[in-house]
Design a protein around this motif. Structure first.
Motif, PDB file in Angstrom:
ATOM      1  N   LYS A 185      -2.921   8.375   6.855  1.00  0.00           N
ATOM      2  CA  LYS A 185      -2.127   9.232   5.953  1.00  0.00           C
ATOM      3  C   LYS A 185      -3.027   9.761   4.852  1.00  0.00           C
ATOM      4  CE  LYS A 185       2.411   6.925   6.268  1.00  0.00           C
ATOM      5  NZ  LYS A 185       3.398   7.995   6.384  1.00  0.00           N
ATOM      6  N   LEU A 186      -2.607  10.845   4.237  1.00  0.00           N
ATOM      7  CA  LEU A 186      -3.294  11.339   3.036  1.00  0.00           C
ATOM      8  C   LEU A 186      -2.729  10.515   1.880  1.00  0.00           C
ATOM      9  CD1 LEU A 186      -5.206  13.304   1.668  1.00  0.00           C
ATOM     10  CD2 LEU A 186      -3.362  15.002   1.630  1.00  0.00           C
ATOM     11  N   PRO A 237       0.807  -1.234   0.000  1.00  0.00           N
ATOM     12  CA  PRO A 237       0.000   0.000   0.000  1.00  0.00           C
ATOM     13  C   PRO A 237       0.837   1.281   0.000  1.00  0.00           C
ATOM     14  CG  PRO A 237      -0.236  -1.163   2.084  1.00  0.00           C
ATOM     15  CD  PRO A 237       0.521  -2.071   1.160  1.00  0.00           C
ATOM     16  N   PHE A 279      -0.425  11.046  -1.493  1.00  0.00           N
ATOM     17  CA  PHE A 279       0.406  12.241  -1.277  1.00  0.00           C
ATOM     18  C   PHE A 279       1.789  11.811  -0.789  1.00  0.00           C
ATOM     19  CE2 PHE A 279      -0.987  16.769  -1.105  1.00  0.00           C
ATOM     20  CZ  PHE A 279      -2.142  16.635  -1.861  1.00  0.00           C
ATOM     21  N   GLY A 280       2.793  12.595  -1.128  1.00  0.00           N
ATOM     22  CA  GLY A 280       4.152  12.328  -0.663  1.00  0.00           C
ATOM     23  C   GLY A 280       4.893  11.421  -1.616  1.00  0.00           C
ATOM     24  N   HIS A 281       6.220  11.524  -1.576  1.00  0.00           N
ATOM     25  CA  HIS A 281       7.020  10.703  -2.483  1.00  0.00           C
ATOM     26  C   HIS A 281       8.454  10.695  -1.978  1.00  0.00           C
ATOM     27  CE1 HIS A 281       8.736   9.091  -6.211  1.00  0.00           C
ATOM     28  NE2 HIS A 281       7.509   8.705  -6.479  1.00  0.00           N
ATOM     29  N   ARG A 282       9.100   9.534  -2.139  1.00  0.00           N
ATOM     30  CA  ARG A 282      10.498   9.422  -1.698  1.00  0.00           C
ATOM     31  C   ARG A 282      11.414  10.362  -2.499  1.00  0.00           C
ATOM     32  NH1 ARG A 282       9.819   7.477   2.854  1.00  0.00           N
ATOM     33  NH2 ARG A 282       9.558   5.272   3.267  1.00  0.00           N
ATOM     34  N   ARG A 293       3.461  13.392 -13.200  1.00  0.00           N
ATOM     35  CA  ARG A 293       2.447  12.449 -13.689  1.00  0.00           C
ATOM     36  C   ARG A 293       1.083  12.808 -13.091  1.00  0.00           C
ATOM     37  NH1 ARG A 293       5.387   7.323 -11.359  1.00  0.00           N
ATOM     38  NH2 ARG A 293       5.420   8.811  -9.625  1.00  0.00           N
ATOM     39  N   ALA A 348      -1.172   2.130  -3.354  1.00  0.00           N
ATOM     40  CA  ALA A 348      -1.692   3.419  -2.866  1.00  0.00           C
ATOM     41  C   ALA A 348      -2.900   3.867  -3.680  1.00  0.00           C
ATOM     42  CB  ALA A 348      -0.592   4.471  -2.917  1.00  0.00           C
ATOM     43  N   GLY A 351       2.601   0.619  -5.030  1.00  0.00           N
ATOM     44  CA  GLY A 351       1.554   0.575  -6.059  1.00  0.00           C
ATOM     45  C   GLY A 351       0.162   0.459  -5.474  1.00  0.00           C
ATOM     46  N   VAL A 370      -5.254  13.494   9.793  1.00  0.00           N
ATOM     47  CA  VAL A 370      -3.958  13.185   9.152  1.00  0.00           C
ATOM     48  C   VAL A 370      -2.842  13.895   9.909  1.00  0.00           C
ATOM     49  CG1 VAL A 370      -2.581  13.514   7.055  1.00  0.00           C
ATOM     50  CG2 VAL A 370      -4.956  12.753   6.874  1.00  0.00           C
ATOM     51  N   LEU A 372       5.013  17.542   0.877  1.00  0.00           N
ATOM     52  CA  LEU A 372       4.071  16.486   0.484  1.00  0.00           C
ATOM     53  C   LEU A 372       3.151  17.013  -0.614  1.00  0.00           C
ATOM     54  CD1 LEU A 372       3.166  15.209   4.062  1.00  0.00           C
ATOM     55  CD2 LEU A 372       4.850  14.268   2.484  1.00  0.00           C
ATOM     56  N   ASP A 415      -0.516   8.354  -7.740  1.00  0.00           N
ATOM     57  CA  ASP A 415      -1.665   7.532  -7.317  1.00  0.00           C
ATOM     58  C   ASP A 415      -2.871   8.343  -6.888  1.00  0.00           C
ATOM     59  OD1 ASP A 415       0.891   5.551  -6.076  1.00  0.00           O
ATOM     60  OD2 ASP A 415      -0.537   4.888  -7.609  1.00  0.00           O
ATOM     61  N   ASN A 440       0.983  12.491  -5.634  1.00  0.00           N
ATOM     62  CA  ASN A 440       1.818  11.643  -6.481  1.00  0.00           C
ATOM     63  C   ASN A 440       0.934  10.953  -7.510  1.00  0.00           C
ATOM     64  OD1 ASN A 440       0.781   9.101  -5.385  1.00  0.00           O
ATOM     65  ND2 ASN A 440       1.915   9.634  -3.532  1.00  0.00           N
ATOM     66  N   TYR A 483       1.723  22.056   7.429  1.00  0.00           N
ATOM     67  CA  TYR A 483       2.093  20.679   7.774  1.00  0.00           C
ATOM     68  C   TYR A 483       2.589  19.947   6.525  1.00  0.00           C
ATOM     69  CZ  TYR A 483       1.772  15.845   9.376  1.00  0.00           C
ATOM     70  OH  TYR A 483       2.071  14.525   9.693  1.00  0.00           O
ATOM     71  N   PHE A 484       1.870  20.120   5.421  1.00  0.00           N
ATOM     72  CA  PHE A 484       2.219  19.399   4.186  1.00  0.00           C
ATOM     73  C   PHE A 484       3.342  20.109   3.437  1.00  0.00           C
ATOM     74  CE2 PHE A 484      -1.037  16.190   4.282  1.00  0.00           C
ATOM     75  CZ  PHE A 484      -1.980  16.741   5.134  1.00  0.00           C
TER      76      PHE A 484
END
Ligand code: SDX
Length: 390
Positions: A265-266, A227, A269-272, A280, A232, A230, A257, A323, A328, A326, A317-318
């Motif tokens: 979590k939202l 989760p 949202f977010g990405h390494r 995308r 997500a 992919g 959140v 964040l 997904d 992304n 916060y975001f």
């Protein structure tokens, strides 16, 4: 600096793998496949052409494209014994473990063409994977809905064939909606590769032991299922559905959140890597209204998603944690509008990511310099000690 691809020295020392396939600039939200910006490919190319580009490094000539598409089309059927394989799964099985098992099982039918160092065997395995994974994915879906599995039709293109195998039934003629096929093709393109993400690194690591390409891709499917990766896109729809069904105020959800209530979590949202807007997600968001309008999607859920995004982008916060949406965040809404159940969303991600997995596996085999190799660890356990005298 090789053609405005710039890395800071610190990054070069931390990179785990060298690759010439996909370039990501996470700070500036840039994504290029073999140097071509994702925005241009999404607008002008198609999934089969992007698969060719990722795997062979150049855009195909019309003749090369036609040959590539023909080879894929004429390998879309799977062995009848492999169809029987699906009878062994419970109706309730999630299609991702079914797909990873079926992809691994493909290698048992091609024992004579699994040598990673024989270019011809790698080539036929590449075509077989590209051709058969959508068929296997459609079979996994049909198994879960208790409908007969349909054979592929060679006069349909890649996305049309998959849609018909999923939504067609023997009792009626199925006309593929061209808007739906086009939308699916764009989404598959946007998922086609993404540097050393969890599932691609898995494919490369398994392949680095010279395990065959089917075993490596099967491992990638399993990694993608998570989760936080992919899975997500499925989690986003569950999140939007919960907000909609409970009539929850988006502000209330955002507070949950931020307070990390029950670890919520939202999702999407977010990405390494992207510490800016995932390009995308930007493209998909642009299509979302149009596609949902054409396919009759859940615009209320889209409005909730747009509200959540608007709030997040204006909330410290975001913003402080960099964040952003992304890939997904919006895809699930479109998949649902196409008629797919949530449990199929990550399967669609896997079909999209397949050319990237294949391209990265081939690059690693052809150029050992690009192998991730055996990871080392920082040992933080006990120092040497001895068994007590008893
Ligand atoms: C994909 O690698 C790839 O390229 C992957 C992918 C691909 O194409 O292959 O792009 C596909 O996997 C996209 C990501 C899909 N996953 C999700 O949407 C799940 C939700 N996202 C998070 O789990 C998270 O954002 C990650 C794992 C994706 C990335 O994590 P980060 O941001 O690099 O680092 P982190 O988890 O340490 O978070 C930093 C902070 C933490 O808060 P603090 O401890 O500082 O208080 O940000 C918070 C996290 O709690 N945070 C979130 C959040 N993501 C991170 N808070 C709320 N919602 C979120 N989504």
């Amino acid at each position: 600096d090789t053609g405005n691809v710039v890395f800071d020295p610190g990054f070069v020392n931390t990179a785990n793998a060298r690759s010439a396939i996909t370039y990501i600039d996470g700070a500036n939200g840039i994504l290029r496949y073999r140097g071509y910006p994702i925005e241009e490919l999404a607008e002008k190319s198609n999934f089969v052409e992007v698969a060719y580009l990722l795997i062979y490094g150049e855009l195909p000539t019309p003749e090369q494209y036609q040959d590539f598409e023909h080879r894929i089309t004429t390998h879309t059927m799977v062995h009848e014994d492999l169809k029987m394989f699906f009878n062994g799964f419970p109706r309730s099985a999630h299609p991702m473990p079914v797909l990873s098992s079926a992809v691994s099982a493909l290698s048992t039918f091609y024992a004579d063409s699994l040598d990673p160092h024989d270019p011809q065997q790698v080539e036929i395995s590449t075509i077989r994977l590209l051709a058969k994974v959508p068929t296997l994915a459609a079979y996994a879906y049909k198994k879960s809905v208790g409908e007969p599995m349909l054979y592929p039709h060679n006069e349909l293109n890649y996305s049309e064939n998959f849609l018909r195998m999923c939504f067609g039934v023997p009792a009626a003629n199925y006309e593929v909606d061209p808007d739906m096929a086009k939308a699916l093709d764009i989404l598959l393109m946007l998922h086609a590769d993404h540097e050393q993400n969890c599932s691609t690194s898995t494919v490369r690591l398994v392949g680095s032991s010279e395990a065959n390409i089917f075993a490596s891709v099967s491992a990638g499917v399993n990694a993608l299922y998570g989760p936080l990766h992919g899975g997500a896109n499925e989690a986003v729809l569950k999140m939007l559905g919960q907000i909609q069904n409970e009539g929850m105020d988006p502000d209330t959800f955002m507070e949950k959140v931020k307070n990390k209530e029950d670890g919520v979590k939202l999702m999407g949202f977010g990405h390494r890597v992207y510490k800016s807007y995932d390009p995308r997600a930007q493209i998909i968001k642009g299509y979302a209204h149009d596609i949902l309008g054409k396919l009759g999607g859940n615009n209320e859920m889209l409005d909730i998603a747009l509200k959540l995004e608007e709030k997040a982008l204006a909330d410290d916060y975001f913003v402080e944690r960099k964040l952003y949406p992304n890939v997904d965040f919006y895809t699930g809404l479109i998949y649902k509008a196409m008629g797919f159940p949530e449990r199929m969303f990550t399967v669609l991600f896997a079909i999209g990511r397949l050319p990237g997995w294949i391209a990265q596996w081939r690059e690693m085999i052809e150029d050992p310099e690009t192998k991730i190799g055996r990871p080392r660890q920082l040992y933080v356990g006990e120092g040497e000690r001895h068994y007590p005298q008893r």
